[in-house]
Scaffold this motif. Structure first.
Motif, PDB file in Angstrom:
ATOM      1  N   GLN A 196       0.942  -1.429  -0.018  1.00  0.00           N
ATOM      2  CA  GLN A 196      -0.111   0.008   0.101  1.00  0.00           C
ATOM      3  C   GLN A 196       0.709   1.245   0.053  1.00  0.00           C
ATOM      4  O   GLN A 196       0.368   2.233  -0.675  1.00  0.00           O
ATOM      5  CB  GLN A 196      -0.884   0.075   1.059  1.00  0.00           C
ATOM      6  N   LYS A 197       2.200   1.165   0.828  1.00  0.00           N
ATOM      7  CA  LYS A 197       3.000   2.348   0.567  1.00  0.00           C
ATOM      8  C   LYS A 197       4.315   1.847   0.147  1.00  0.00           C
ATOM      9  O   LYS A 197       4.498   0.440   0.594  1.00  0.00           O
ATOM     10  CB  LYS A 197       2.912   3.111   2.120  1.00  0.00           C
ATOM     11  N   VAL A 198       5.209   2.642  -0.148  1.00  0.00           N
ATOM     12  CA  VAL A 198       6.887   2.186  -0.512  1.00  0.00           C
ATOM     13  C   VAL A 198       7.630   3.567  -0.100  1.00  0.00           C
ATOM     14  O   VAL A 198       7.130   4.507  -0.140  1.00  0.00           O
ATOM     15  CB  VAL A 198       7.030   2.056  -1.894  1.00  0.00           C
ATOM     16  N   THR A 199       9.028   3.030   0.654  1.00  0.00           N
ATOM     17  CA  THR A 199       9.614   3.947   0.970  1.00  0.00           C
ATOM     18  C   THR A 199      11.179   3.637   0.385  1.00  0.00           C
ATOM     19  O   THR A 199      11.741   2.611   0.958  1.00  0.00           O
ATOM     20  CB  THR A 199       9.696   3.782   2.345  1.00  0.00           C
ATOM     21  N   PRO A 200      11.502   4.151  -0.547  1.00  0.00           N
ATOM     22  CA  PRO A 200      12.831   3.994  -1.236  1.00  0.00           C
ATOM     23  C   PRO A 200      13.853   4.438  -0.410  1.00  0.00           C
ATOM     24  O   PRO A 200      13.830   5.249   0.801  1.00  0.00           O
ATOM     25  CB  PRO A 200      12.812   4.952  -2.603  1.00  0.00           C
ATOM     26  N   GLN A 201      15.258   4.081  -0.228  1.00  0.00           N
ATOM     27  CA  GLN A 201      16.103   4.240   0.588  1.00  0.00           C
ATOM     28  C   GLN A 201      16.425   5.738   0.265  1.00  0.00           C
ATOM     29  O   GLN A 201      16.559   6.426  -0.731  1.00  0.00           O
ATOM     30  CB  GLN A 201      17.450   3.487   0.049  1.00  0.00           C
ATOM     31  N   GLY A 202      16.473   6.711   1.382  1.00  0.00           N
ATOM     32  CA  GLY A 202      16.606   8.037   1.347  1.00  0.00           C
ATOM     33  C   GLY A 202      15.417   8.850   0.567  1.00  0.00           C
ATOM     34  O   GLY A 202      15.645   9.887   0.362  1.00  0.00           O
TER      35      GLY A 202
END
Length: 173
Positions: free
Chosen positions: A54-60
């Protein structure tokens, strides 16, 4: 008058146990949470579940909310199929690639660690062009975080839910 009073007392005594047996909202909520925890534990023990991102957090990077809930990772003890978006730095990946994390492979080195509030689930999957280390933190309410490390891409994490595969998904595998 005493007959009316005795009937009234009889009705009160008969209805009191019914009132005493009703559960409070807190008890109902605790039972529901216990049921969900058991369901999640059964999915993990069977090593058959679907993770929907549902959500994504890429590095940095910043948190990105996925409006399209068609991104998934289907886990089975025999095979893992994955179709997740990727935002971040890629190494040794062609420009004409689809840009997402898409693979199918057999899970290896499965490790499950149960804690009081969550389950840690780790495995390694060798896809056609890359090797993926998958690390799940699965909470008993059905939410989960998936961290993906690979040889050719920067680490990335996804938030979503864990659910049982539907019948048509089981037949497709």
């Amino acid at each position: 008058m005493s007959a009316k009073l005795s009937v009234l007392l009889l009705v009160c005594f008969l209805s009191f146990p019914a009132l005493a047996q009703q559960k409070t909202k807190k008890e109902l909520k605790a039972e529901e949470a216990q049921k969900k925890q058991k369901e999640i534990e059964e999915l993990i023990d069977a090593k058959t579940f679907v993770f929907e991102a549902q959500k994504v957090t890429p590095q940095g990077g910043r948190l990105i909310i996925l409006n399209d809930y068609s991104y998934f990772l289907k886990f089975n003890s025999d095979t893992v199929s994955c179709d997740l978006p990727f935002f971040g730095r890629a190494f040794n990946v062609g420009y004409n690639g689809d840009g997402g994390i898409k693979f199918e492979g057999k899970p290896e080195n499965i490790k499950v660690g149960k804690k009081s509030k969550n389950i840690n689930f780790q495995t390694t999957v060798k896809g056609q062009n890359d090797t993926y280390d998958l690390m799940f933190r699965i909470f008993y309410n059905g939410t989960a975080t998936l961290s993906v490390n690979s040889n050719n891409r920067a680490p990335i994490s996804y938030d979503g839910i864990i659910r049982a595969p539907e019948e048509k998904e089981k037949k497709a595998e």
